[in-house]
Design an enzyme around this catalytic site. Structure first.
Site, PDB file in Angstrom:
ATOM      1  CG  HIS A  39     -27.759 -16.039  -7.203  1.00 17.84           C
ATOM      2  ND1 HIS A  39     -26.715 -15.160  -7.049  1.00 17.84           N
ATOM      3  CD2 HIS A  39     -28.648 -15.411  -8.014  1.00 17.84           C
ATOM      4  CE1 HIS A  39     -26.964 -14.052  -7.748  1.00 17.84           C
ATOM      5  NE2 HIS A  39     -28.133 -14.185  -8.338  1.00 17.84           N
ATOM      6  CG  HIS A  89     -26.487  -9.878  -9.735  1.00 21.89           C
ATOM      7  ND1 HIS A  89     -27.426  -9.341  -8.901  1.00 21.89           N
ATOM      8  CD2 HIS A  89     -26.958 -11.083 -10.110  1.00 21.89           C
ATOM      9  CE1 HIS A  89     -28.440 -10.189  -8.782  1.00 21.89           C
ATOM     10  NE2 HIS A  89     -28.173 -11.263  -9.499  1.00 21.89           N
ATOM     11  CG  HIS A 110     -28.936 -15.611 -12.652  1.00 22.20           C
ATOM     12  ND1 HIS A 110     -28.105 -14.616 -13.112  1.00 22.20           N
ATOM     13  CD2 HIS A 110     -29.454 -15.147 -11.489  1.00 22.20           C
ATOM     14  CE1 HIS A 110     -28.121 -13.605 -12.262  1.00 22.20           C
ATOM     15  NE2 HIS A 110     -28.935 -13.882 -11.268  1.00 22.20           N
ATOM     16  CD  GLU A 111     -32.651 -16.657  -9.108  1.00 20.27           C
ATOM     17  OE1 GLU A 111     -32.571 -16.819  -7.880  1.00 20.27           O
ATOM     18  OE2 GLU A 111     -32.562 -15.532  -9.641  1.00 20.27           O
TER      19      GLU A 111
END
Ligand code: NAG
Ligand code: NAG
Ligand code: NAG
Ligand code: NAG
Ligand code: ZN
Length: 657
Positions: free
Chosen positions: A287, A364, A283-284
């Site tokens: 980003h 998100h 997830h990070e």
């Protein structure tokens, strides 16, 4: 058997900050000034009139040295057939080849010295995450070593501003106190950095080298400084598991280097979950690679946003008529249109409005519409999270990557539900995705039992969320051998799933069961065709969308449609990590260690699950009463601590092209 916990103890648990998690990516990224190659500097330095600021128009003139050819049609649905592109830079042709992305990690010198077991946890999670992401993405590789830039505004006291001077835009005098570059508190070693020099005279080629070019990083497309630390941000909010930001980009805006901080406490905690950490790191990482609102305006294809008659300042996010912020990006739009099976051609993908800054959106997806996607703000437990096609399309729309869509995972949430799925006005009707009230049922993937709940991202919509303890039907350890489990014929087994049921053994007919989620075994007989087995029963056909009776039981079991035997990748996790005993003695009677550590994720937000409320020890009425009580308490708690809902100060854009 578990004893009913003291309500005061429950309140204490509610207050424990561990229960809350948040993705602070946007907050972290907005504080970073991203460096791009010198051609795109933001001139803020003022020394005297001769070296005055260059106007934006003149910067643009200067930028025309870099021309990108073949860009538009180079990106196709799968990896494009065209695997290279040509760039003309300062008159020299550069051939770029499209190949799987090489993400390298580096442990910066600031990183804490970890005990071996902690280091193993970190390395295993990061390496699994990188291996997943490298299968998904390909980049146009530049065939040289990766060298990061130095910030001319840091190493230089003044820059030649006279456009007709030979050393225009070059450094005229070195700054005395320049040491090195850093990113999110991490020192970038000299060997990763380009050198720098000063040109004492505006027109003469003499130069004085301040720093030599580093050796650079071979075979690297993206460099990630990974550090495990107990930073102020980790300590300020113990629900933060990790956070990240990117600090440098290439001339096309693609992030080249970033930092990922893994907080020490969750890493060393006894309830550490490898899968959860892997998903958090993915997830990070997504980003850092471009799924960032600070980068939306740098994404290459803005045709959809401009089609809508919007101004072309690179703005990609607009509010729809209901106030929902949406990202208008072509492949994202197509993927969502396909997912929802709608004829709306310019739907745009809804962005989360919680934890947003003044612009009203975060990096998100809106949780009501894309629940279960890896890029929603709150990740539930690992088997409930998918790397979905809409997210992959977003990475493709950056223009920096080609995405192998065949690695996309199936997102069942909202599939074929139409354009209005998940809106605040439609979710209040109970459906196979949303529920009403606060009863017990099944999580929509049917791997877990659930309780009907909302959270701050759902804005009043309610869904069946897994309980923290004991709601996995596929976990044999969840069997207690007593209570409703027995009279409702439950079986906990790797192939068990959750079914809405009110069956009661005939010899318990004095009981009156209400519909609830129950675990029974299932086996597939075809796509969306399956049989189920209740304790003591034969295998029974369970026609999707209908209910069946079971011999020896009163009541009925409902057979979900298009949930079971539908997608193969919706299954219990393959590697199950045995939880260790809890750290806090009083917790052990209430919940598994998971309660403390698996839930509070990285930059991800977690909600509180009333895991300790086991039907076996309470009547349904009691449960509802307690839920209501907890619910009201949480409202009071939030009101008392408004800082939980952060309001971001107006922050100027810090990225410059
Ligand atoms: C995409 O992934 C699939 C599945 O792993 C693989 O078979 C295929 O070769 C990949 N496509 C490309 C272009 O690499
Ligand atoms: C800029 O540089 C040119 C060439 O060196 C010189 O003739 C001119 O006077 C300079 N202008 C200023 C404002 O310094
Ligand atoms: C998609 O929508 C069309 C038109 O409403 C419908 O005919 C079709 O069956 C839907 N597809 C699926 C897979 O639900
Ligand atoms: C719930 O947690 C307690 C304490 O950790 C444990 O003893 C119990 O077995 C768990 N219940 C289930 C169903 O897993
Ligand atoms: Zn995030």
């Amino acid at each position: 058997m578990m004893a009913f916990p003291n309500p005061l103890l429950l309140l204490l648990l509610l207050l424990m900050p561990h229960i809350w998690g948040k993705c602070i990516f946007d907050e972290v990224q907005s504080s970073i000034r991203v460096l791009s190659p010198p051609s795109s500097f933001n001139w803020t330095f003022k020394e005297d009139d001769a070296k005055r600021e260059v106007s934006p128009k003149r910067q643009e003139d200067w930028l025309t040295h870099v021309q990108i050819q073949d860009h538009q049609n180079a990106i196709s649905q799968d990896f494009p057939h065209e695997r290279s592109k040509r760039m003309i830079r300062d008159g020299t042709e550069v051939i770029k080849k499209l190949q799987p992305i090489r993400i390298k990690t580096w442990t910066p010198r600031e990183s804490a010295v970890l005990p071996q077991w902690e280091k193993e946890r970190l390395d295993a999670a990061v390496s699994d995450a990188i291996s997943t992401v490298s299968k998904l993405l390909a980049v146009w590789r530049v065939s040289s070593t990766l060298l990061l830039h130095r910030d001319i505004n840091k190493y230089c006291r003044f820059i030649w501003r006279n456009r007709s001077a030979a050393n225009f835009n070059k450094c005229g005098r070195a700054s005395d106190n320049y040491r090195t570059e850093s990113c999110l508190g991490v020192t970038i070693p000299d060997e990763h950095l380009r050198g720098c020099a000063v040109y004492p005279h505006p027109d003469q080629p003499d130069l004085k080298v301040i720093k030599q070019d580093g050796t650079g990083l071979p075979d690297t497309d993206v460099l990630l400084y990974v550090t495990a630390q107990s930073t102020d941000k980790c300590r300020a909010d113990s629900s933060v598991l990790a956070y990240s930001a990117h600090c440098q980009s290439d001339s096309e805006g693609r992030p080249l280097a970033g930092v990922m901080v893994i907080c020490r406490e969750p890493l060393s905690s006894e309830g550490f979950s490898h899968e959860h950490m892997v998903q958090t790191v993915i997830h990070e990482m997504l980003h850092v690679l471009g799924f960032s609102k600070e980068l939306f305006s740098k994404w290459t294809d803005r045709s959809l946003a401009s089609q809508r008659g919007m101004d072309s300042n690179g703005q990609m996010v607009y509010s729809d008529e209901f106030g929902q912020m949406r990202l208008y990006s072509p492949n994202v739009n197509k993927a969502l249109q396909k997912h929802l099976n709608t004829s709306h051609t310019d739907l745009g993908a809804p962005l989360e409005n919680q934890d947003a800054d003044f612009r009203g959106f975060s990096s998100h997806w809106e949780a009501r519409v894309l629940q279960g996607s890896i890029m929603t703000a709150m990740l539930p437990e690992p088997p409930l999270v998918q790397i979905d096609a809409v997210t992959l399309s977003a990475l493709q729309d950056t223009g920096w990557y080609a995405v192998n869509q065949s690695h996309g995972q199936n997102l069942l949430w909202g599939e074929n539900e139409g354009a209005f799925f998940g809106s605040v006005s439609t979710c209040i009707r109970a459906s196979s995705f949303f529920c009403t009230g606060s009863g017990f049922g099944c999580h929509y993937l049917h791997l877990h039992k659930g309780v009907c709940q909302s959270d701050q991202y759902l804005e009043g919509c309610r869904i069946y969320k897994p309980l923290t303890n004991g709601s996995e039907c596929w976990k044999e350890e969840n069997e207690t051998g007593s209570g409703p489990e027995v009279w409702s014929g439950e079986i906990f087994h790797l192939d068990s799933r959750c079914f809405l049921s009110n069956i009661i053994k005939e010899d318990h007919s004095s009981l009156n069961a209400s519909l609830s989620g129950r675990c029974y075994r299932h086996r597939c007989t075809g796509r969306n065709r399956y049989q189920i087995q209740v304790r003591g029963s034969d295998w029974l056909n369970c026609p999707p969308g209908r209910s069946i009776k079971v011999f020896g039981y009163h009541g009925a079991v409902f057979c979900p449609d298009k949930r079971l035997c539908h997608y193969q990748d919706i299954a219990p996790p393959t590697s199950l990590h045995k939880p260790l005993p809890s750290l806090l003695p009083f917790m052990t009677s209430l919940s598994r260690d998971q309660f403390l550590t698996e839930k509070p994720t990285t930059g991800l937000r977690f909600d509180f699950d009333p895991s300790f409320l086991k039907t076996s020890v309470m009547t349904t009425m009691g449960v509802i009463a307690v839920l209501f009580f907890l619910g009201s308490f949480m409202i009071i708690y939030r009101k008392c601590y408004p800082s939980r809902h952060r309001v971001h100060a107006l922050l100027p854009y810090t990225i410059h092209v």
